[in-house]
Enzyme design. Structure first.
Site, PDB file in Angstrom:
ATOM      1  N   PHE A   1       1.286  -0.972  -0.061  1.00 45.28           N
ATOM      2  CA  PHE A   1       0.020   0.005   0.032  1.00 45.28           C
ATOM      3  C   PHE A   1       0.897   1.259  -0.034  1.00 45.28           C
ATOM      4  O   PHE A   1       0.930   2.008  -0.642  1.00 45.28           O
ATOM      5  CB  PHE A   1      -0.725  -0.230   1.122  1.00 45.28           C
ATOM      6  CG  PHE A   1      -1.574   1.265   1.392  1.00 45.28           C
ATOM      7  CD1 PHE A   1      -2.064   2.174   0.781  1.00 45.28           C
ATOM      8  CD2 PHE A   1      -1.614   1.476   2.708  1.00 45.28           C
ATOM      9  CE1 PHE A   1      -2.475   3.521   0.857  1.00 45.28           C
ATOM     10  CE2 PHE A   1      -1.629   3.110   3.329  1.00 45.28           C
ATOM     11  CZ  PHE A   1      -2.491   3.832   2.081  1.00 45.28           C
ATOM     12  N   ILE A   2       1.842   2.042   1.152  1.00 45.22           N
ATOM     13  CA  ILE A   2       2.092   2.689   0.878  1.00 45.22           C
ATOM     14  C   ILE A   2       3.528   2.722   0.267  1.00 45.22           C
ATOM     15  O   ILE A   2       3.519   3.592  -0.348  1.00 45.22           O
ATOM     16  CB  ILE A   2       2.828   3.521   2.929  1.00 45.22           C
ATOM     17  CG1 ILE A   2       1.522   3.306   3.528  1.00 45.22           C
ATOM     18  CG2 ILE A   2       3.679   4.190   3.023  1.00 45.22           C
ATOM     19  CD1 ILE A   2       2.507   3.190   4.976  1.00 45.22           C
TER      20      ILE A   2
ATOM     21  N   ASN B   1       6.866 -14.213  -6.043  1.00 44.07           N
ATOM     22  CA  ASN B   1       5.800 -14.636  -6.111  1.00 44.07           C
ATOM     23  C   ASN B   1       6.375 -15.274  -7.555  1.00 44.07           C
ATOM     24  O   ASN B   1       6.499 -14.972  -8.255  1.00 44.07           O
ATOM     25  CB  ASN B   1       4.343 -14.536  -6.139  1.00 44.07           C
ATOM     26  CG  ASN B   1       4.543 -13.201  -6.960  1.00 44.07           C
ATOM     27  OD1 ASN B   1       3.840 -13.358  -8.295  1.00 44.07           O
ATOM     28  ND2 ASN B   1       4.960 -11.668  -6.980  1.00 44.07           N
TER      29      ASN B   1
ATOM     30  N   ASP C   1      13.169 -11.736  -1.273  1.00 48.45           N
ATOM     31  CA  ASP C   1      12.765 -11.734  -0.397  1.00 48.45           C
ATOM     32  C   ASP C   1      13.382 -11.017   1.035  1.00 48.45           C
ATOM     33  O   ASP C   1      15.316 -11.270   0.715  1.00 48.45           O
ATOM     34  CB  ASP C   1      12.785 -13.533   0.360  1.00 48.45           C
ATOM     35  CG  ASP C   1      11.912 -13.577   1.745  1.00 48.45           C
ATOM     36  OD1 ASP C   1      11.519 -12.267   2.488  1.00 48.45           O
ATOM     37  OD2 ASP C   1      10.861 -14.566   1.420  1.00 48.45           O
ATOM     38  N   ILE C   2      12.644  -9.955   1.962  1.00 49.08           N
ATOM     39  CA  ILE C   2      13.318  -8.941   2.575  1.00 49.08           C
ATOM     40  C   ILE C   2      13.894  -9.735   3.530  1.00 49.08           C
ATOM     41  O   ILE C   2      16.093  -9.867   4.381  1.00 49.08           O
ATOM     42  CB  ILE C   2      12.878  -8.416   3.128  1.00 49.08           C
ATOM     43  CG1 ILE C   2      13.855  -7.476   3.638  1.00 49.08           C
ATOM     44  CG2 ILE C   2      12.206  -8.656   4.133  1.00 49.08           C
ATOM     45  CD1 ILE C   2      13.976  -5.819   2.246  1.00 49.08           C
TER      46      ILE C   2
ATOM     47  N   LEU D   1       5.994  -7.291   7.855  1.00 51.15           N
ATOM     48  CA  LEU D   1       4.675  -8.220   8.057  1.00 51.15           C
ATOM     49  C   LEU D   1       3.964  -6.461   8.866  1.00 51.15           C
ATOM     50  O   LEU D   1       4.534  -6.102   9.548  1.00 51.15           O
ATOM     51  CB  LEU D   1       4.647  -8.830   8.476  1.00 51.15           C
ATOM     52  CG  LEU D   1       4.883 -10.503   8.134  1.00 51.15           C
ATOM     53  CD1 LEU D   1       5.452 -11.572   8.703  1.00 51.15           C
ATOM     54  CD2 LEU D   1       4.122 -10.614   6.740  1.00 51.15           C
TER      55      LEU D   1
ATOM     56  N   TYR E   1       3.310  -8.263  16.671  1.00 47.26           N
ATOM     57  CA  TYR E   1       2.953  -7.356  15.358  1.00 47.26           C
ATOM     58  C   TYR E   1       4.667  -5.470  16.137  1.00 47.26           C
ATOM     59  O   TYR E   1       5.621  -5.320  15.647  1.00 47.26           O
ATOM     60  CB  TYR E   1       2.584  -6.308  14.576  1.00 47.26           C
ATOM     61  CG  TYR E   1       3.174  -5.219  14.173  1.00 47.26           C
ATOM     62  CD1 TYR E   1       3.411  -4.675  12.912  1.00 47.26           C
ATOM     63  CD2 TYR E   1       2.254  -4.272  14.645  1.00 47.26           C
ATOM     64  CE1 TYR E   1       3.580  -3.648  11.854  1.00 47.26           C
ATOM     65  CE2 TYR E   1       2.177  -2.880  13.238  1.00 47.26           C
ATOM     66  CZ  TYR E   1       3.552  -2.829  12.573  1.00 47.26           C
ATOM     67  OH  TYR E   1       3.334  -1.756  11.817  1.00 47.26           O
TER      68      TYR E   1
ATOM     69  N   PHE F   1       2.275   7.482  11.745  1.00 43.34           N
ATOM     70  CA  PHE F   1       0.998   6.843  12.394  1.00 43.34           C
ATOM     71  C   PHE F   1      -0.165   6.510  11.150  1.00 43.34           C
ATOM     72  O   PHE F   1       0.337   6.737  10.820  1.00 43.34           O
ATOM     73  CB  PHE F   1       0.223   8.355  13.127  1.00 43.34           C
ATOM     74  CG  PHE F   1       0.773   8.585  14.747  1.00 43.34           C
ATOM     75  CD1 PHE F   1       0.450   8.261  16.000  1.00 43.34           C
ATOM     76  CD2 PHE F   1       2.450   8.870  14.796  1.00 43.34           C
ATOM     77  CE1 PHE F   1       1.103   8.622  16.652  1.00 43.34           C
ATOM     78  CE2 PHE F   1       2.905   9.291  15.748  1.00 43.34           C
ATOM     79  CZ  PHE F   1       2.100   8.956  16.897  1.00 43.34           C
ATOM     80  N   ASN F   2      -1.432   6.748  11.113  1.00 44.10           N
ATOM     81  CA  ASN F   2      -2.242   5.715  10.814  1.00 44.10           C
ATOM     82  C   ASN F   2      -2.538   5.493   9.341  1.00 44.10           C
ATOM     83  O   ASN F   2      -2.953   7.223   9.375  1.00 44.10           O
ATOM     84  CB  ASN F   2      -3.874   5.354  11.554  1.00 44.10           C
ATOM     85  CG  ASN F   2      -3.100   4.359  12.951  1.00 44.10           C
ATOM     86  OD1 ASN F   2      -2.693   4.823  13.913  1.00 44.10           O
ATOM     87  ND2 ASN F   2      -3.274   3.252  12.882  1.00 44.10           N
TER      88      ASN F   2
END
Length: 331
Positions: free
Chosen positions: A11-12, A34, A59-60, A82, A147, A175-176
């Site tokens: 997303f970000i 993938n 893959d990190i 994650l 998390y 923040f969110n």
């Protein structure tokens, strides 16, 4: 500049890649491997901005691949992680592997390769429920979920490389963040997708917790600002809107923006364990403003309303809504 963005398919990350491309950078986008070659949300970017886009799938958690991906890059924006809190209750070891070990791979490669800047992504969840507001960078860190604990560990790994080896690391603590392309595991897309699908009884978890929501364009601007700010080296810097609103009031505001009357139903499976719920997040962005001049374009109630309107418009497009399962609880 040659820039690496980890977590670029998310997303970000996809919004940040787009912003960096528009700014004229060559971007190497590190996406999760993938077998079908999907670039995640980068697949949806307009072709007009992709000329300077290079995509690598890996893959990190693999230090050799991370080093190879970072070779030749001037700046690194490390977003790969994650992030779903409920899933961290079920698979905590995977959060340690991805968030802590993945961050170690990034800063070690940056040290070895002489990268000029690493911006590591933190989260306001590392503060836990506010002990004072607005929350400054001096607020204690409290891991109220696996998390959050893994992100505290990742932040400290990143900062330790600045202190021990002068690896040029800054930690941005958003923040969110909300906006188009966000997963429906987050509360705003959860509400909007249900409304866009024609539902008027909306299933949510706790309504009383408050959040400091940031529109994704503001978060991306904060990333870019901190990457060019030498005084931010070795520091944790909040990216917050300085505006607080409860989940219940957020749902009501979305109803107003989308011109519908909503009935909120409590869904027990969406409730966090009592000791894990972060009841209040309300951030102070003073340091970021002082260091860089950044300020949220979508700040305050009016800005939040504008950001929600843009987000609702995107999710209401049938082609976008078809990517989601409205009403289905996403862990």
């Amino acid at each position: 500049m040659n820039v690496l963005v980890t977590g670029a398919d998310g997303f970000i990350g996809s919004h940040l890649v787009e912003a960096l491309l528009v700014s004229g950078h060559h971007v190497r986008a590190f996406c999760l491997y993938n077998s079908n070659g999907s670039w995640g949300w980068l697949d949806t970017l307009p072709e007009s901005v992709k000329a300077e886009l290079e995509v690598v799938l890996g893959d990190i958690r693999d230090p050799l691949f991370v080093r190879e991906a970072m070779t030749g890059c001037d700046q690194v924006f490390h977003l790969a992680a994650l992030i779903a809190i409920p899933y961290s209750y079920l698979a905590p070891a995977s959060y340690v592997d991805t968030n802590i070990h993945g961050t170690l791979n990034v800063v070690q490669a940056a040290r070895d390769l002489g990268v000029s800047r690493v911006v590591h992504t933190s989260t306001s969840e590392t503060y836990g429920s506010a002990q004072f507001v607005p929350i400054t960078e001096e607020h204690p860190q409290v891991g109220q979920s696996p998390y959050a604990a893994s992100k505290i560990g990742a932040d400290q790994i990143a900062l330790s490389y600045w202190r021990s080896f002068q690896t040029p690391v800054s930690v941005l603590r958003p923040f969110n963040t909300y906006g188009p392309r966000q997963s429906a595991r987050a509360v705003i897309p959860t509400i909007i997708t249900q409304v866009a699908a024609g539902q008027r009884q909306i299933r949510l978890g706790a309504l009383s917790p408050t959040r400091d929501f940031n529109f994704v364009a503001d978060t991306c601007a904060a990333f870019q600002a901190i990457a060019d700010c030498d005084p931010a080296l070795g520091q944790v810097v909040n990216a917050a809107s300085n505006f607080e609103i409860s989940i219940g009031d957020t749902a009501s505001l979305i109803g107003e923006v989308m011109n519908v009357q909503l009935e909120i139903l409590t869904d027990e499976q969406r409730m966090r364990p009592e000791g894990s719920e972060v009841n209040r997040l309300f951030g102070d962005n003073t340091l970021l403003r002082q260091l860089t001049g950044w300020k949220p374009v979508y700040g305050g109630l009016d800005g939040f309303r504008r950001g929600l309107a843009q987000t609702a418009e995107w999710f209401s497009d049938p082609a976008n809504l078809a990517r989601y399962r409205p009403g289905t609880y996403a862990v």
